[in-house]
Design a protein around this motif. Structure first.
Motif, PDB file in Angstrom:
ATOM      1  N   ARG A   2       0.846  -1.195   0.000  1.00  0.00           N
ATOM      2  CA  ARG A   2       0.000   0.000   0.000  1.00  0.00           C
ATOM      3  C   ARG A   2       0.878   1.239   0.000  1.00  0.00           C
ATOM      4  NH1 ARG A   2      -5.044  -0.648   3.832  1.00  0.00           N
ATOM      5  NH2 ARG A   2      -5.210   1.454   3.038  1.00  0.00           N
ATOM      6  N   LEU A   3       0.432   2.226  -0.727  1.00  0.00           N
ATOM      7  CA  LEU A   3       1.173   3.478  -0.842  1.00  0.00           C
ATOM      8  C   LEU A   3       0.366   4.644  -0.278  1.00  0.00           C
ATOM      9  CD1 LEU A   3       2.484   2.885  -4.469  1.00  0.00           C
ATOM     10  CD2 LEU A   3       3.814   2.724  -2.348  1.00  0.00           C
ATOM     11  N   ARG A   7      -0.434   9.280  -0.865  1.00  0.00           N
ATOM     12  CA  ARG A   7      -1.714   9.981  -0.977  1.00  0.00           C
ATOM     13  C   ARG A   7      -1.919  10.928   0.207  1.00  0.00           C
ATOM     14  NH1 ARG A   7      -5.424   6.172   0.134  1.00  0.00           N
ATOM     15  NH2 ARG A   7      -5.523   7.065   2.189  1.00  0.00           N
ATOM     16  N   ASP A   8      -1.493  10.506   1.391  1.00  0.00           N
ATOM     17  CA  ASP A   8      -1.662  11.301   2.609  1.00  0.00           C
ATOM     18  C   ASP A   8      -0.579  12.365   2.779  1.00  0.00           C
ATOM     19  OD1 ASP A   8      -3.811   9.645   3.125  1.00  0.00           O
ATOM     20  OD2 ASP A   8      -2.701   8.388   4.553  1.00  0.00           O
ATOM     21  N   ALA A   9       0.382  12.409   1.852  1.00  0.00           N
ATOM     22  CA  ALA A   9       1.514  13.346   1.930  1.00  0.00           C
ATOM     23  C   ALA A   9       2.251  13.212   3.259  1.00  0.00           C
ATOM     24  CB  ALA A   9       1.056  14.780   1.688  1.00  0.00           C
ATOM     25  N   ALA A  72       5.144  13.116  -6.844  1.00  0.00           N
ATOM     26  CA  ALA A  72       4.321  12.669  -5.719  1.00  0.00           C
ATOM     27  C   ALA A  72       5.185  12.081  -4.608  1.00  0.00           C
ATOM     28  CB  ALA A  72       3.311  11.635  -6.196  1.00  0.00           C
ATOM     29  N   LEU A  73       6.313  11.473  -4.995  1.00  0.00           N
ATOM     30  CA  LEU A  73       7.217  10.856  -4.024  1.00  0.00           C
ATOM     31  C   LEU A  73       8.630  11.376  -4.249  1.00  0.00           C
ATOM     32  CD1 LEU A  73       7.903   8.745  -1.830  1.00  0.00           C
ATOM     33  CD2 LEU A  73       8.169   7.065  -3.679  1.00  0.00           C
TER      34      LEU A  73
END
Length: 94
Positions: A2-3, A7-9, A72-73
């Motif tokens: 899970r990543l 998404r939650d920063a 994003a990452l």
């Protein structure tokens, strides 16, 4: 895998002695993120800080920071291997 942290920063920090695979784990997570549609950038703290510390104008610094914050990452490797000046520390946390 899970990543959700992307998404939650949220931040993920790997801590451990040399040679246990922290960099490999971080690269694999970045690869997994890309395979799942996220953008990712992997860099070392030395490379990042050396590059942005050499910038002498506020507008150029903003553009370069935008380069690093656009994915994003963002994986910053080898953070604990450097000694930082106050300027480097300020730039890292900017």
């Amino acid at each position: 895998m899970r990543l959700d942290f992307i998404r939650d920063a949220a931040n993920a920090v790997f801590i451990g002695p040399n040679g246990v695979g922290k960099s490999t784990l971080a690269r694999n997570i970045a690869h997994h993120a890309v395979m799942n549609g996220y953008t990712a950038l992997f860099t070392s703290a030395g490379q990042l800080l050396g590059e942005i510390a050499a910038i002498d104008s506020a507008s150029a610094l903003r553009r370069r920071l935008a380069h690093y914050t656009a994915p994003a990452l963002l994986v910053i490797d080898e953070v604990g291997y450097l000694s930082y000046t106050n300027r480097h520390a300020d730039l890292l946390f900017e």
